[in-house]
Enzyme design. Structure first.
Site, PDB file in Angstrom:
ATOM      1  N   ASP A   8       0.870  -1.167   0.000  1.00 36.25           N
ATOM      2  CA  ASP A   8       0.000   0.000   0.000  1.00 36.25           C
ATOM      3  C   ASP A   8       0.913   1.225   0.000  1.00 36.25           C
ATOM      4  O   ASP A   8       2.072   1.132   0.408  1.00 36.25           O
ATOM      5  CB  ASP A   8      -0.886  -0.053   1.252  1.00 36.25           C
ATOM      6  CG  ASP A   8      -1.720   1.189   1.398  1.00 36.25           C
ATOM      7  OD1 ASP A   8      -2.298   1.645   0.397  1.00 36.25           O
ATOM      8  OD2 ASP A   8      -1.779   1.717   2.531  1.00 36.25           O
ATOM      9  N   ASP A  10       0.047   5.103   0.819  1.00 32.72           N
ATOM     10  CA  ASP A  10      -0.098   6.109   1.877  1.00 32.72           C
ATOM     11  C   ASP A  10      -0.163   5.438   3.249  1.00 32.72           C
ATOM     12  O   ASP A  10      -0.985   4.561   3.488  1.00 32.72           O
ATOM     13  CB  ASP A  10      -1.365   6.934   1.634  1.00 32.72           C
ATOM     14  CG  ASP A  10      -1.379   7.561   0.245  1.00 32.72           C
ATOM     15  OD1 ASP A  10      -0.348   8.129  -0.160  1.00 32.72           O
ATOM     16  OD2 ASP A  10      -2.415   7.461  -0.435  1.00 32.72           O
ATOM     17  N   TYR A  29      -1.898  15.696  -1.690  1.00 32.19           N
ATOM     18  CA  TYR A  29      -2.320  16.252  -2.984  1.00 32.19           C
ATOM     19  C   TYR A  29      -1.470  17.438  -3.402  1.00 32.19           C
ATOM     20  O   TYR A  29      -1.834  18.176  -4.312  1.00 32.19           O
ATOM     21  CB  TYR A  29      -3.809  16.624  -2.954  1.00 32.19           C
ATOM     22  CG  TYR A  29      -4.686  15.403  -2.801  1.00 32.19           C
ATOM     23  CD1 TYR A  29      -4.742  14.444  -3.810  1.00 32.19           C
ATOM     24  CD2 TYR A  29      -5.408  15.182  -1.638  1.00 32.19           C
ATOM     25  CE1 TYR A  29      -5.505  13.298  -3.669  1.00 32.19           C
ATOM     26  CE2 TYR A  29      -6.185  14.042  -1.484  1.00 32.19           C
ATOM     27  CZ  TYR A  29      -6.225  13.107  -2.505  1.00 32.19           C
ATOM     28  OH  TYR A  29      -6.973  11.972  -2.357  1.00 32.19           O
ATOM     29  N   CYS A  97      -5.813   1.964  -8.463  1.00 31.47           N
ATOM     30  CA  CYS A  97      -7.232   2.013  -8.841  1.00 31.47           C
ATOM     31  C   CYS A  97      -7.641   3.475  -8.795  1.00 31.47           C
ATOM     32  O   CYS A  97      -7.537   4.115  -7.746  1.00 31.47           O
ATOM     33  CB  CYS A  97      -8.105   1.196  -7.890  1.00 31.47           C
ATOM     34  SG  CYS A  97      -9.867   1.579  -8.148  1.00 31.47           S
ATOM     35  N   HIS A  99     -10.702   4.470  -9.717  1.00 32.97           N
ATOM     36  CA  HIS A  99     -12.170   4.544  -9.749  1.00 32.97           C
ATOM     37  C   HIS A  99     -12.755   4.922  -8.390  1.00 32.97           C
ATOM     38  O   HIS A  99     -12.121   4.749  -7.357  1.00 32.97           O
ATOM     39  CB  HIS A  99     -12.742   3.177 -10.164  1.00 32.97           C
ATOM     40  CG  HIS A  99     -12.119   2.636 -11.393  1.00 32.97           C
ATOM     41  ND1 HIS A  99     -11.226   1.585 -11.383  1.00 32.97           N
ATOM     42  CD2 HIS A  99     -12.213   3.043 -12.683  1.00 32.97           C
ATOM     43  CE1 HIS A  99     -10.827   1.343 -12.617  1.00 32.97           C
ATOM     44  NE2 HIS A  99     -11.398   2.213 -13.432  1.00 32.97           N
ATOM     45  N   CYS A 112     -15.638  -1.059  -9.758  1.00 27.29           N
ATOM     46  CA  CYS A 112     -14.639  -1.823 -10.502  1.00 27.29           C
ATOM     47  C   CYS A 112     -14.243  -3.057  -9.695  1.00 27.29           C
ATOM     48  O   CYS A 112     -14.685  -3.249  -8.569  1.00 27.29           O
ATOM     49  CB  CYS A 112     -13.428  -0.941 -10.726  1.00 27.29           C
ATOM     50  SG  CYS A 112     -12.734  -0.394  -9.167  1.00 27.29           S
ATOM     51  N   CYS A 114     -10.998  -3.473  -9.117  1.00 30.36           N
ATOM     52  CA  CYS A 114      -9.615  -3.194  -8.686  1.00 30.36           C
ATOM     53  C   CYS A 114      -9.535  -2.293  -7.457  1.00 30.36           C
ATOM     54  O   CYS A 114      -8.449  -2.082  -6.915  1.00 30.36           O
ATOM     55  CB  CYS A 114      -8.779  -2.631  -9.837  1.00 30.36           C
ATOM     56  SG  CYS A 114      -9.404  -1.190 -10.680  1.00 30.36           S
ATOM     57  N   ASP A 141      -1.645  -0.662   5.889  1.00 31.82           N
ATOM     58  CA  ASP A 141      -1.942  -0.104   7.215  1.00 31.82           C
ATOM     59  C   ASP A 141      -3.431  -0.099   7.539  1.00 31.82           C
ATOM     60  O   ASP A 141      -3.821   0.433   8.568  1.00 31.82           O
ATOM     61  CB  ASP A 141      -1.360   1.320   7.343  1.00 31.82           C
ATOM     62  CG  ASP A 141      -1.997   2.309   6.388  1.00 31.82           C
ATOM     63  OD1 ASP A 141      -2.427   1.890   5.284  1.00 31.82           O
ATOM     64  OD2 ASP A 141      -2.088   3.499   6.741  1.00 31.82           O
TER      65      ASP A 141
HETATM   66 MG   LIG Z   1      -2.777   3.202   3.561  1.00 33.05          MG
HETATM   67 ZN   LIG Z   2     -10.695   0.363  -9.835  1.00 30.46          ZN
END
Ligand SMILES: [Mg+2]
Ligand SMILES: [Zn+2]
Length: 191
Positions: A8, A10, A29, A97, A99, A112, A114, A141
């Site tokens: 993962d 973040d 961001y 992903c 979406h 989706c 994913c 996490d």
């Molecule tokens: Mg995370």
């Molecule tokens: Zn997706």
């Protein structure tokens, strides 16, 4: 076949930021908000030297929600890869992903297969990079990361510094305090 450590992003590689509007941790961001977590680059370097592929699998609905553009995601990847490279580490692939079921951007509004906890990103990586999922690890996490790894048939490591990690119905195989500790466990071959 290859073995992989799915990561993962973040909260595992870089710091997640508290978003007061949503009341939860969120992605950076702005480039100036991007910060590698302590020990993350060395841990990825160790994944590299152990012979595992280092593959990021992350939900990034920021574009779908109008929080950032695709160009920003590319810029962040470039920054991430550069920061890792200066510490002798590399990622073998990054899968996002993009979406979200309630996306503002219509082309990204989708249920989706994913978006984690769906295992689509891991299954796609396995096809494209010839990965043996049963010999691979998912490190994240959040309980959704654990659920994703379990759905793909991987070993799962939940990063948590709580004394009693949350019981979620998706029990990880192992719990570690941070990515460096998770990689030590992988290096020891603990399952
Ligand atoms: Mg995370
Ligand atoms: Zn997706």
């Amino acid at each position: 076949m290859n073995r992989a450590v799915f990561l993962d992003r973040d909260g595992v590689i870089n710091a997640a930021l508290y978003n007061p509007v949503e009341g939860k941790l969120d992605s950076p961001y702005k480039l100036q908000d991007f910060r590698l977590l302590p020990g993350a680059a060395q841990a990825i370097r160790e994944i590299n030297s152990l012979g595992y592929l280092a593959v990021v699998v992350s939900n990034q609905p920021g574009v779908a929600k109008g929080k950032c553009g695709l160009a920003f995601l590319d810029a962040l990847d470039e920054r991430l890869n550069w920061e890792l490279a200066r510490q002798g580490a590399h990622l073998d692939a990054i899968y996002y992903c993009l979406h979200h079921p309630q996306a503002q951007v219509e082309s990204l509004r989708a249920s989706c297969d994913c978006r984690k906890p769906q295992p689509g990103l891991l299954l796609r990586a396995a096809r494209e990079l010839d990965i043996d999922l049963a010999c691979s690890y998912m490190v994240g996490d959040l309980p959704t990361d654990v659920a994703t790894g379990l759905a793909a048939g991987c070993r799962t490591i939940l990063l948590s510094d709580a004394e009693e990690p949350p019981l979620t119905g998706h029990q990880p195989h192992l719990v570690a305090t941070d990515l460096a500790a998770a990689v030590r466990v992988i290096a020891e071959g603990r399952r």
